[in-house]
Design a protein around this motif. Structure first.
Motif, PDB file in Angstrom:
ATOM      1  N   THR A 184       0.947  -4.565   4.424  1.00 25.16           N
ATOM      2  CA  THR A 184      -0.490  -4.313   4.246  1.00 25.16           C
ATOM      3  C   THR A 184      -1.163  -5.495   3.565  1.00 25.16           C
ATOM      4  OG1 THR A 184      -0.055  -3.122   2.170  1.00 25.16           O
ATOM      5  CG2 THR A 184      -0.219  -1.810   4.183  1.00 25.16           C
ATOM      6  N   CYS A 213      -7.982   2.556   9.179  1.00 24.54           N
ATOM      7  CA  CYS A 213      -7.636   1.142   9.372  1.00 24.54           C
ATOM      8  C   CYS A 213      -7.774   0.759  10.841  1.00 24.54           C
ATOM      9  CB  CYS A 213      -6.201   0.890   8.901  1.00 24.54           C
ATOM     10  SG  CYS A 213      -5.705  -0.854   8.943  1.00 24.54           S
ATOM     11  N   CYS A 227      -2.190  -2.882   9.762  1.00 23.83           N
ATOM     12  CA  CYS A 227      -2.378  -1.445   9.621  1.00 23.83           C
ATOM     13  C   CYS A 227      -0.993  -0.809   9.688  1.00 23.83           C
ATOM     14  CB  CYS A 227      -3.264  -0.895  10.735  1.00 23.83           C
ATOM     15  SG  CYS A 227      -4.994  -1.424  10.657  1.00 23.83           S
ATOM     16  N   ASP A 242      -2.430  -7.816   5.966  1.00 20.15           N
ATOM     17  CA  ASP A 242      -3.506  -7.289   6.807  1.00 20.15           C
ATOM     18  C   ASP A 242      -3.014  -6.569   8.062  1.00 20.15           C
ATOM     19  OD1 ASP A 242      -5.491  -8.232   5.046  1.00 20.15           O
ATOM     20  OD2 ASP A 242      -5.458 -10.214   5.980  1.00 20.15           O
ATOM     21  N   TRP A 280      -1.039   2.326   2.642  1.00 24.35           N
ATOM     22  CA  TRP A 280      -0.721   2.520   4.058  1.00 24.35           C
ATOM     23  C   TRP A 280      -0.972   3.977   4.432  1.00 24.35           C
ATOM     24  CZ3 TRP A 280       3.331   2.324   0.514  1.00 24.35           C
ATOM     25  CH2 TRP A 280       4.389   3.215   0.633  1.00 24.35           C
TER      26      TRP A 280
END
Length: 287
Positions: free
Chosen positions: A76, A44, A81, A79, A39
């Motif tokens: 994460t 992203c 951000c 999927d 992260w």
């Protein structure tokens, strides 16, 4: 020495120790300045399924890594951000954050959200916060224009109406000087005591602002933000969730609900994507 002075230091230490339960000890990786894994990736780009970046806001004595070693990878992997910040650092206090005046911390959150939106190209973000991190963003939403930049706020064991630390703060009037000590040394702790001037202003005129969805996830075994029902919000677009209503055998307290509780994580995911929400049960620990 006056008699009350003999008890000021022990009581203040007890208050600080109880508040410190809010987060785990800083890890070696964070102490060494290592970046978070998976992260805070500013390259992203949010997907069509998850069009808003998620900003994680740690609790008192927390930091941008340790508070999120469970939830950030969980999101994460799905999927999202995901981004996290450090805020409220006091001069000379490394690793542990969320101690400075909450108004200034909210300003730091405002700047961070602007940075995330600029990097991702999104028009709005979702915020997930633990403890103080679930309450402090409400100042940003209410007084700093955050409602124009935020779609949803998810508070995990948030200190929305302050805490009595299981009644301990009710003793403060009997120990002159302790309240002043807390205010001077760790402003955010004093501001989170139930009935503080800060919380009175924050909650005046209603708990919520229009245009934002609110979710509160609480546990009846919370020993830091007490009573646990004080975490709940009132107003439109609010959902208050008690973990034990979803899974009666969930024994998580204030630390575990934010750090490792996958039932709570499942509810966070539902709050971020209500259109695809799935029922949360005890079996959610396996999803």
């Amino acid at each position: 020495m006056l008699p009350w002075k003999r008890v000021v230091s022990p009581l203040a230490a007890l208050l600080l120790a109880a508040a410190a339960l809010a987060v785990p000890t800083a890890t070696g990786a964070h102490a060494a300045g290592a970046p978070s894994s998976g992260w805070n990736d500013y390259s992203c780009k949010p997907s069509a399924a998850h069009p808003r970046p998620v900003v994680l806001v740690h609790g008192t004595f927390g930091n941008s890594v340790d508070n999120w070693l469970g939830l950030a990878p969980y999101l994460t992997h799905r999927d999202y951000c995901v981004f996290s910040l450090d805020y409220g650092r006091l001069e000379g206090v490394p690793f542990f954050h969320g101690l400075g005046p909450i108004e200034k911390s909210a300003q730091q959150l405002d700047v961070f959200v602007d940075r995330v939106l600029a990097a991702t190209g999104a028009t709005k973000a979702d915020i997930v916060g633990h403890s103080q991190g679930g309450m402090m963003p409400r100042y940003y939403l209410k007084f700093l224009g955050g409602a124009d930049e935020v779609n949803a706020l998810v508070g995990i064991a948030p200190s929305n109406h302050g805490t009595t630390l299981a009644g301990l703060t009710n003793l403060l009037p009997y120990f002159p000087g302790v309240g002043d000590l807390l205010t001077e040394a760790t402003p955010a702790l004093a501001q989170q005591v139930a009935g503080s001037d800060f919380l009175t202003r924050l909650n005046a005129g209603g708990d919520t602002v229009s245009g934002v969805r609110y979710t509160v996830i609480a546990t009846r075994y919370d020993e830091v933000v007490t009573p646990y029902r004080s975490q709940y919000l009132s107003g439109p677009n609010v959902r208050n969730v008690l973990l034990q209503d979803l899974c009666p055998v969930d024994l998580s307290e204030h630390v575990a609900i934010g750090l490792i509780d996958r039932i709570a994580f499942h509810e966070v995911a539902n709050a971020l994507d209500p259109a695809r929400a799935r029922p949360t049960t005890c079996a959610s620990v396996f999803t």
